[in-house]
Design a protein around this motif. Sequence first.
Motif, PDB file in Angstrom:
ATOM      1  N   ASP A 163     -58.335 -37.238 -85.978  1.00 31.35           N
ATOM      2  CA  ASP A 163     -56.607 -37.137 -86.003  1.00 31.35           C
ATOM      3  C   ASP A 163     -56.038 -36.283 -85.285  1.00 31.35           C
ATOM      4  OD1 ASP A 163     -54.335 -38.935 -86.818  1.00 31.35           O
ATOM      5  OD2 ASP A 163     -54.152 -37.483 -88.323  1.00 31.35           O
ATOM      6  N   LEU A 164     -56.885 -35.102 -85.468  1.00 28.05           N
ATOM      7  CA  LEU A 164     -56.230 -33.821 -84.678  1.00 28.05           C
ATOM      8  C   LEU A 164     -55.799 -34.117 -83.184  1.00 28.05           C
ATOM      9  CD1 LEU A 164     -58.355 -30.837 -85.844  1.00 28.05           C
ATOM     10  CD2 LEU A 164     -55.956 -30.982 -86.179  1.00 28.05           C
ATOM     11  N   PHE A 165     -56.648 -35.053 -82.601  1.00 27.16           N
ATOM     12  CA  PHE A 165     -56.479 -35.306 -81.359  1.00 27.16           C
ATOM     13  C   PHE A 165     -55.953 -36.851 -81.082  1.00 27.16           C
ATOM     14  CE2 PHE A 165     -59.769 -32.150 -82.042  1.00 27.16           C
ATOM     15  CZ  PHE A 165     -59.182 -31.196 -81.597  1.00 27.16           C
ATOM     16  N   ASP A 166     -55.006 -37.420 -82.070  1.00 29.58           N
ATOM     17  CA  ASP A 166     -54.486 -38.482 -81.829  1.00 29.58           C
ATOM     18  C   ASP A 166     -55.198 -39.833 -81.386  1.00 29.58           C
ATOM     19  OD1 ASP A 166     -51.878 -37.587 -82.782  1.00 29.58           O
ATOM     20  OD2 ASP A 166     -51.820 -36.650 -80.826  1.00 29.58           O
ATOM     21  N   ALA A 167     -56.411 -39.841 -82.160  1.00 28.99           N
ATOM     22  CA  ALA A 167     -57.615 -40.942 -81.704  1.00 28.99           C
ATOM     23  C   ALA A 167     -56.971 -42.239 -82.041  1.00 28.99           C
ATOM     24  CB  ALA A 167     -58.741 -40.531 -82.116  1.00 28.99           C
ATOM     25  N   SER A 168     -57.370 -43.049 -81.346  1.00 26.95           N
ATOM     26  CA  SER A 168     -56.950 -44.564 -81.698  1.00 26.95           C
ATOM     27  C   SER A 168     -57.323 -44.909 -83.286  1.00 26.95           C
ATOM     28  CB  SER A 168     -57.469 -45.592 -80.838  1.00 26.95           C
ATOM     29  OG  SER A 168     -58.927 -45.684 -80.910  1.00 26.95           O
ATOM     30  N   VAL A 169     -56.972 -45.923 -83.938  1.00 29.92           N
ATOM     31  CA  VAL A 169     -57.376 -46.543 -85.188  1.00 29.92           C
ATOM     32  C   VAL A 169     -58.788 -46.699 -85.210  1.00 29.92           C
ATOM     33  CG1 VAL A 169     -57.191 -48.173 -86.788  1.00 29.92           C
ATOM     34  CG2 VAL A 169     -54.831 -47.339 -85.771  1.00 29.92           C
ATOM     35  N   SER A 170     -59.351 -47.307 -84.232  1.00 30.39           N
ATOM     36  CA  SER A 170     -60.702 -47.759 -84.383  1.00 30.39           C
ATOM     37  C   SER A 170     -61.605 -46.462 -84.148  1.00 30.39           C
ATOM     38  CB  SER A 170     -61.033 -48.711 -83.160  1.00 30.39           C
ATOM     39  OG  SER A 170     -60.702 -48.090 -81.909  1.00 30.39           O
ATOM     40  N   ALA A 171     -61.176 -45.578 -83.374  1.00 30.91           N
ATOM     41  CA  ALA A 171     -61.917 -44.434 -83.113  1.00 30.91           C
ATOM     42  C   ALA A 171     -61.973 -43.532 -84.368  1.00 30.91           C
ATOM     43  CB  ALA A 171     -61.369 -43.467 -82.069  1.00 30.91           C
ATOM     44  N   LEU A 172     -60.702 -43.589 -85.157  1.00 33.11           N
ATOM     45  CA  LEU A 172     -60.636 -42.859 -86.495  1.00 33.11           C
ATOM     46  C   LEU A 172     -61.427 -43.359 -87.551  1.00 33.11           C
ATOM     47  CD1 LEU A 172     -56.935 -42.695 -86.949  1.00 33.11           C
ATOM     48  CD2 LEU A 172     -58.435 -40.613 -86.462  1.00 33.11           C
ATOM     49  N   PHE A 173     -61.640 -44.706 -87.709  1.00 31.87           N
ATOM     50  CA  PHE A 173     -62.587 -45.473 -88.456  1.00 31.87           C
ATOM     51  C   PHE A 173     -63.992 -45.242 -88.107  1.00 31.87           C
ATOM     52  CE2 PHE A 173     -59.067 -47.899 -90.100  1.00 31.87           C
ATOM     53  CZ  PHE A 173     -59.386 -47.937 -91.492  1.00 31.87           C
ATOM     54  N   LEU A 174     -64.197 -45.219 -86.922  1.00 32.19           N
ATOM     55  CA  LEU A 174     -65.732 -44.925 -86.513  1.00 32.19           C
ATOM     56  C   LEU A 174     -66.227 -43.413 -86.771  1.00 32.19           C
ATOM     57  CD1 LEU A 174     -68.092 -45.789 -84.926  1.00 32.19           C
ATOM     58  CD2 LEU A 174     -67.250 -45.163 -82.643  1.00 32.19           C
ATOM     59  N   PHE A 175     -65.463 -42.555 -86.628  1.00 34.85           N
ATOM     60  CA  PHE A 175     -65.805 -41.130 -86.765  1.00 34.85           C
ATOM     61  C   PHE A 175     -65.793 -41.001 -88.243  1.00 34.85           C
ATOM     62  CE2 PHE A 175     -64.453 -40.193 -82.424  1.00 34.85           C
ATOM     63  CZ  PHE A 175     -65.070 -38.778 -82.201  1.00 34.85           C
ATOM     64  N   ALA A 176     -64.866 -41.540 -89.054  1.00 34.81           N
ATOM     65  CA  ALA A 176     -65.112 -41.465 -90.477  1.00 34.81           C
ATOM     66  C   ALA A 176     -66.299 -42.108 -91.131  1.00 34.81           C
ATOM     67  CB  ALA A 176     -63.727 -42.089 -91.159  1.00 34.81           C
ATOM     68  N   LEU A 177     -66.791 -43.073 -90.713  1.00 32.22           N
ATOM     69  CA  LEU A 177     -68.005 -44.034 -91.001  1.00 32.22           C
ATOM     70  C   LEU A 177     -69.224 -43.025 -90.650  1.00 32.22           C
ATOM     71  CD1 LEU A 177     -66.918 -47.825 -90.437  1.00 32.22           C
ATOM     72  CD2 LEU A 177     -67.226 -46.560 -92.543  1.00 32.22           C
ATOM     73  N   VAL A 178     -69.046 -42.569 -89.420  1.00 36.10           N
ATOM     74  CA  VAL A 178     -70.464 -41.747 -88.831  1.00 36.10           C
ATOM     75  C   VAL A 178     -70.281 -40.530 -89.763  1.00 36.10           C
ATOM     76  CG1 VAL A 178     -71.089 -40.396 -86.906  1.00 36.10           C
ATOM     77  CG2 VAL A 178     -70.291 -42.738 -86.549  1.00 36.10           C
ATOM     78  N   GLY A 179     -69.231 -39.861 -89.770  1.00 40.98           N
ATOM     79  CA  GLY A 179     -69.090 -38.567 -91.000  1.00 40.98           C
ATOM     80  C   GLY A 179     -69.501 -38.959 -92.220  1.00 40.98           C
ATOM     81  N   ALA A 180     -69.276 -40.044 -92.938  1.00 42.77           N
ATOM     82  CA  ALA A 180     -69.678 -40.250 -94.252  1.00 42.77           C
ATOM     83  C   ALA A 180     -71.264 -40.688 -94.193  1.00 42.77           C
ATOM     84  CB  ALA A 180     -69.147 -41.717 -94.670  1.00 42.77           C
ATOM     85  N   VAL A 181     -71.858 -41.384 -93.140  1.00 40.20           N
ATOM     86  CA  VAL A 181     -73.139 -41.562 -93.256  1.00 40.20           C
ATOM     87  C   VAL A 181     -73.978 -40.286 -93.003  1.00 40.20           C
ATOM     88  CG1 VAL A 181     -75.109 -42.761 -91.974  1.00 40.20           C
ATOM     89  CG2 VAL A 181     -72.928 -44.165 -92.545  1.00 40.20           C
ATOM     90  N   THR A 182     -73.512 -39.760 -92.045  1.00 36.52           N
ATOM     91  CA  THR A 182     -74.423 -38.393 -91.607  1.00 36.52           C
ATOM     92  C   THR A 182     -74.314 -37.181 -92.768  1.00 36.52           C
ATOM     93  OG1 THR A 182     -73.436 -38.432 -89.295  1.00 36.52           O
ATOM     94  CG2 THR A 182     -74.317 -36.295 -89.911  1.00 36.52           C
ATOM     95  N   ALA A 183     -73.270 -37.169 -93.225  1.00 36.59           N
ATOM     96  CA  ALA A 183     -73.245 -36.315 -94.536  1.00 36.59           C
ATOM     97  C   ALA A 183     -73.888 -36.778 -95.626  1.00 36.59           C
ATOM     98  CB  ALA A 183     -71.688 -36.139 -94.920  1.00 36.59           C
TER      99      ALA A 183
END
Length: 201
Positions: A38-58
């Motif tokens: 969100d710092l770089f104004d990503a699209s909604v789909s990119a936000l969810f993708l980054f969020a899910l990847v972040g959760a699984v990776t963590a």
Amino acid sequence: MNGIVILLVGALLCFYGIRSLHLAVLATGFGLGWLVADLFDASVSALFLFALVGAVTAWVVTSLVFKFSAYFIGGLAGAMAGARVADVVQPGDNDWALSAIVVLAVTVTAAFLADKYRARALLWLTSIGGASMILNGVGRTVGFLDFFRSPTTAWQQVLATTAWIALSVAGWAVQRRLFAEKLGIETTNRDWRAGHVNSQR
């Protein structure tokens, strides 16, 4: 809809994060992925993708290095706080380099604090990280409160920062009350009372 999701995940982390290690890991990973994108104004789909990847990776990394889980969770929550700080101190367009420096500095500091002070530090870090997610969600959900997500003027920065601090303190107070035993607060109070009674005999 996307604002409501991040708001709910943030509320879970802010007011309930210290209760479960797995919950804290998934929520902080999700929130970190979301806030950094969100710092770089990503699209909604990119936000969810980054969020899910972040959760699984963590979750995967924490499972592999369980011995250092407090350090890792503290770093994740610190990165979320760093992303929020980077957004607040940079009105308008965010600079990649400055954002990276701020996020990295807060991440390292938070990780060491979590490793040293464990539950007490994680209590603060989950409250702070969760509060930043809540404000991001509120800014996306309520049109006229968009500045909570990304303040651009001085008064918006002041108001957004004040709201962030207030929510963080509220999250800390709620978690401290709900999970006093987990934090060792109840035991300490009971021991003090027992010692006080014995001293009067």
